[in-house]
Structures are given as C-alpha cells and as structure tokens.
Design a protein around this motif. Structure first.
Motif, mmCIF file in Angstrom:
data_model
loop_
_atom_site.group_PDB
_atom_site.id
_atom_site.type_symbol
_atom_site.label_atom_id
_atom_site.label_comp_id
_atom_site.label_asym_id
_atom_site.label_seq_id
_atom_site.Cartn_x
_atom_site.Cartn_y
_atom_site.Cartn_z
ATOM 1 N N ALA A 1 0.767 -1.524 -0.013
ATOM 2 C CA ALA A 1 0.079 0.116 0.161
ATOM 3 C C ALA A 1 0.757 1.182 0.062
ATOM 4 O O ALA A 1 1.916 1.363 0.516
ATOM 5 C CB ALA A 1 -1.041 -0.042 1.292
ATOM 6 N N GLN A 2 0.377 2.308 -0.801
ATOM 7 C CA GLN A 2 1.098 3.492 -0.749
ATOM 8 C C GLN A 2 0.394 4.455 -0.612
ATOM 9 O O GLN A 2 -0.516 5.069 -1.369
ATOM 10 C CB GLN A 2 1.597 3.563 -2.356
ATOM 11 N N PRO A 3 0.372 5.107 0.829
ATOM 12 C CA PRO A 3 -0.339 6.245 1.322
ATOM 13 C C PRO A 3 0.089 7.445 0.428
ATOM 14 O O PRO A 3 1.280 7.875 0.060
ATOM 15 C CB PRO A 3 -0.079 6.503 2.634
ATOM 16 N N ALA A 4 -1.003 8.497 0.473
ATOM 17 C CA ALA A 4 -0.823 9.733 -0.415
ATOM 18 C C ALA A 4 0.442 10.578 0.491
ATOM 19 O O ALA A 4 0.115 10.453 1.874
ATOM 20 C CB ALA A 4 -2.006 10.454 -0.435
ATOM 21 N N SER A 5 0.907 11.636 -0.021
ATOM 22 C CA SER A 5 1.852 12.429 0.674
ATOM 23 C C SER A 5 1.015 13.269 1.590
ATOM 24 O O SER A 5 -0.069 14.030 1.163
ATOM 25 C CB SER A 5 2.576 13.192 -0.331
ATOM 26 N N ALA A 6 1.680 13.721 2.765
ATOM 27 C CA ALA A 6 0.907 14.489 3.580
ATOM 28 C C ALA A 6 1.006 15.919 3.164
ATOM 29 O O ALA A 6 0.242 16.780 3.588
ATOM 30 C CB ALA A 6 1.423 14.390 4.876
ATOM 31 N N HIS B 1 -6.981 23.350 -8.352
ATOM 32 C CA HIS B 1 -6.198 24.227 -7.851
ATOM 33 C C HIS B 1 -6.835 25.427 -7.223
ATOM 34 O O HIS B 1 -6.199 26.244 -6.731
ATOM 35 C CB HIS B 1 -5.165 24.678 -8.877
ATOM 36 N N TRP B 2 -8.047 25.645 -7.621
ATOM 37 C CA TRP B 2 -8.681 26.924 -7.027
ATOM 38 C C TRP B 2 -8.839 26.742 -5.470
ATOM 39 O O TRP B 2 -8.978 27.806 -5.020
ATOM 40 C CB TRP B 2 -10.093 27.080 -7.908
ATOM 41 N N GLN B 3 -9.147 25.610 -5.439
ATOM 42 C CA GLN B 3 -8.948 25.216 -3.738
ATOM 43 C C GLN B 3 -8.591 23.919 -3.509
ATOM 44 O O GLN B 3 -9.459 22.713 -3.427
ATOM 45 C CB GLN B 3 -10.535 25.355 -3.204
ATOM 46 N N PRO B 4 -7.307 23.630 -3.192
ATOM 47 C CA PRO B 4 -6.656 22.379 -3.293
ATOM 48 C C PRO B 4 -7.120 21.488 -2.029
ATOM 49 O O PRO B 4 -7.061 21.851 -0.811
ATOM 50 C CB PRO B 4 -5.329 22.317 -3.143
ATOM 51 N N GLN B 5 -7.771 20.240 -2.387
ATOM 52 C CA GLN B 5 -8.366 19.543 -1.333
ATOM 53 C C GLN B 5 -8.527 18.056 -2.103
ATOM 54 O O GLN B 5 -8.509 18.052 -3.226
ATOM 55 C CB GLN B 5 -9.603 20.075 -0.771
ATOM 56 N N ASP B 6 -8.778 16.974 -1.317
ATOM 57 C CA ASP B 6 -8.891 15.648 -1.563
ATOM 58 C C ASP B 6 -10.085 15.459 -2.646
ATOM 59 O O ASP B 6 -9.846 14.754 -3.611
ATOM 60 C CB ASP B 6 -8.889 14.746 -0.625
ATOM 61 N N ALA B 7 -11.334 16.281 -2.341
ATOM 62 C CA ALA B 7 -12.324 16.176 -3.262
ATOM 63 C C ALA B 7 -12.165 16.768 -4.685
ATOM 64 O O ALA B 7 -12.560 16.038 -5.544
ATOM 65 C CB ALA B 7 -13.518 17.063 -2.944
ATOM 66 N N GLY B 8 -11.441 17.758 -4.608
ATOM 67 C CA GLY B 8 -11.022 18.219 -5.994
ATOM 68 C C GLY B 8 -9.964 17.343 -6.690
ATOM 69 O O GLY B 8 -10.040 17.451 -7.946
ATOM 70 N N LEU B 9 -8.913 16.965 -6.111
ATOM 71 C CA LEU B 9 -7.950 16.200 -6.740
ATOM 72 C C LEU B 9 -8.526 14.929 -7.245
ATOM 73 O O LEU B 9 -7.979 14.556 -8.313
ATOM 74 C CB LEU B 9 -7.114 15.776 -5.369
ATOM 75 N N ARG C 1 -9.807 3.841 0.520
ATOM 76 C CA ARG C 1 -8.684 3.084 0.972
ATOM 77 C C ARG C 1 -7.573 3.847 1.787
ATOM 78 O O ARG C 1 -6.786 3.158 2.192
ATOM 79 C CB ARG C 1 -8.531 1.822 0.189
ATOM 80 N N GLY C 2 -7.386 4.758 0.918
ATOM 81 C CA GLY C 2 -6.330 5.547 1.001
ATOM 82 C C GLY C 2 -4.860 5.160 0.308
ATOM 83 O O GLY C 2 -3.846 5.658 0.767
ATOM 84 N N ASN C 3 -5.088 4.192 -0.406
ATOM 85 C CA ASN C 3 -3.858 3.608 -1.169
ATOM 86 C C ASN C 3 -3.941 4.093 -2.532
ATOM 87 O O ASN C 3 -4.582 3.915 -3.586
ATOM 88 C CB ASN C 3 -4.305 1.925 -1.239
ATOM 89 N N LEU C 4 -2.887 4.729 -2.486
ATOM 90 C CA LEU C 4 -2.285 5.487 -4.056
ATOM 91 C C LEU C 4 -1.694 4.367 -5.005
ATOM 92 O O LEU C 4 -1.655 4.632 -6.118
ATOM 93 C CB LEU C 4 -1.493 6.801 -3.831
ATOM 94 N N LEU C 5 -1.348 3.352 -4.635
ATOM 95 C CA LEU C 5 -0.553 2.478 -5.469
ATOM 96 C C LEU C 5 -1.295 2.003 -6.918
ATOM 97 O O LEU C 5 -0.615 2.345 -7.905
ATOM 98 C CB LEU C 5 -0.212 1.144 -4.617
#
Length: 287
Positions: free
Chosen positions: A38-43, A114-122, A171-175
């Motif tokens: 599993a590869q978590p996303a960068s903080a 990029h207008w409002q960087p957050q997980d939902a927009g990503l 799951r938070g797994n970016l792999l």
C-alpha cells in the motif's frame, strides 16, 4: 448458405507476439496494483509553492496554467475533424478523439482542484487525466501493435483508472493509481521502440513521454523552481504547460494527414516530423 454461416462464425485471428506481450504486460501491472504494498498519499500533496491570488483567482498561476490543456484539446479536435477519413483506422481516430477531449477534461478538473486544493477536487482532477491516458495508450497500441489492441488498451485504462481512484478515495492506497499512470506511460515508452504498422499514423510516442517526464520533474521541484525564479513562476505551473505540450507530437502526426474527399488520403508536409515520416518506410521504428 452453410459457407456463409461458417464465415461469420469463425474465430478471430490468434494473438500476435506483440499482442501477447501487451496482454502479459497488462497482467503484470494488474498484479502489481493488487498485490503490491500500500502506498499512502503524501501528507504534503496539497502544499503548492505559488499561492498568490491574482484578479480575484486564488492560486491563480496554477489555475490559469491549465489553459494550454484546453487550447491543445480544442485545436486537436478541430484538426481531427479536418482530417476526415484520412485516419488510418477507427481505433486511432477514437483514441485520438479521447486524447484531445481528455485534455479539455484535464484543464477543467485541474483548474477546479487548484482553485481550492483538497482531496475532493483532486479526485476530479485525476479522473480527467484518465481520459488522455486512455487515448494515448490506445493510439500508441493501434499505431504499433494492432487496431484491436488499440481498442483494448484504451478500454482497459478507462476501466482501471476510475477503479484505482475509487480505491484511493476509500482506502487511502495510491498504488493502483500510480500503476495506471506510470505503468501506462512505461507501456507507451516500450511501444515507442516497436516498429510502426504499415500505413499507421507517423506518431512518435517517445517524444510524448519525454515531455511528460520533464513535466513531472518540474512538478517535483515546485518550491525549488519558485525560489529560483524569484517567486515569478512555480514548478507546478510549468508542469502544466509542459504536460500540455506533450500533445504536440500527436498534433504533428495528424498534420501529415490530409483528405480531399471520402477515402482519398494524402500526405502533406506541415511540420519537420511530417517531412521525416515521408522519407522513411512506414514500418520503421521511431521514438
């Protein structure tokens, strides 16, 4: 009548060596995505260097630098319409359409993020990226392997991309997403060294990968570039411009096509690459 029945019910041709290799590569990438660690996303994934507000637009440079994606996408769709029936095959046309339409979606998704960087927009940003990835892989596979492999490659990315992003979201797994993105680019790079099919589009996928790799380097050096340019432009903003520039090799390949009417394809010299492609056999390798 019996002959016609057998003709329509015959099995499709067996897989070629190139198609088998492409299939085995897809299976290997699937195994890596499923069984890999599993590869978590960068903080710090939302920690961008340039947070300036300009003309009322937050993170303005990272938002506005998506305009080249929109321009490349619109221009590519116009060129495709003008090319008409001169495209080598249906898979190439569909994949190129997906690629350029995907650039429009990438421009919209990335600007919103990029207008409002957050997980939902990503999530929407990356969903938009799935489309040009699918189009590029499908176009390259049709160009270097076979038309049916082009259909299959594009469909595989269209299926795997959203599933990988949903897995990351829940799951938070970016792999799996990393496998779709970088694994797909690796496949394109390998196919760049496979000879083009006879009559295929004069596409140089290695140039696409080179520009995209340079874009990723600028993305990694976001803060460094921002400091080195006296806070004039960040690495991430330049990443958008360079990644949009990766559409140029595809546009250049399309520039070699021209049609004066239905089913009357011609070649015309509209770019240095177009000139080069007419001076070598269509089956020659190119990167």
């Amino acid at each position: 009548m019996h002959f016609l029945f057998l003709h329509h019910c015959r099995r499709p041709p067996a897989l070629s060596r190139a198609e088998t290799g492409l299939l085995l590569g897809a299976v290997a990438l699937l195994a890596l995505a499923w069984f890999g660690p599993a590869q978590p996303a960068s903080a710090h994934q939302h920690d961008f260097a340039d947070l300036r507000t300009l003309w009322g637009i937050p993170c303005a440079m990272d938002v506005l630098s998506n305009l080249p994606f929109a321009f490349a996408g619109l221009y590519g769709l116009v060129v495709l319409r003008r090319v008409g029936p001169a495209m080598p095959d249906a898979a190439s046309r569909a994949s190129a359409t997906l690629f350029f339409a995907g650039l429009l979606c990438t421009a919209a998704g990335s600007a919103v993020y990029h207008w409002q960087p957050q997980d939902a927009g990503l999530l929407w940003d990356r969903l938009g990226m799935v489309l040009p990835f699918a189009g590029l892989l499908g176009l390259t596979a049709a160009n270097r392997v076979s038309e049916r492999s082009g259909w299959a490659a594009a469909a595989a990315v269209l299926l795997a991309g959203p599933l990988a992003l949903l897995w990351w979201s829940y799951r938070g797994n970016l792999l799996p997403w990393a496998v779709v993105q970088f694994g797909g680019m690796l496949v394109v790079l390998v196919l760049a060294f496979v000879p083009r099919r006879a009559g295929a589009l004069a596409l140089y996928p290695g140039a696409v990968i080179a520009l995209y790799a340079l874009a990723k380097l600028f993305e990694a050096a976001d803060h460094v570039v921002f400091g080195a340019t006296a806070q004039w432009v960040s690495g991430h903003s330049l990443k958008h411009v360079l990644a949009a520039g990766a559409a140029w090799p595809v546009l250049s390949a399309l520039a070699t096509l021209h049609s004066d009417g239905p089913g009357v394809p011609h070649t015309t010299m509209l770019s240095p690459w177009a000139q080069e492609s007419t001076s070598q056999p269509q089956t020659g390798a190119g990167a």
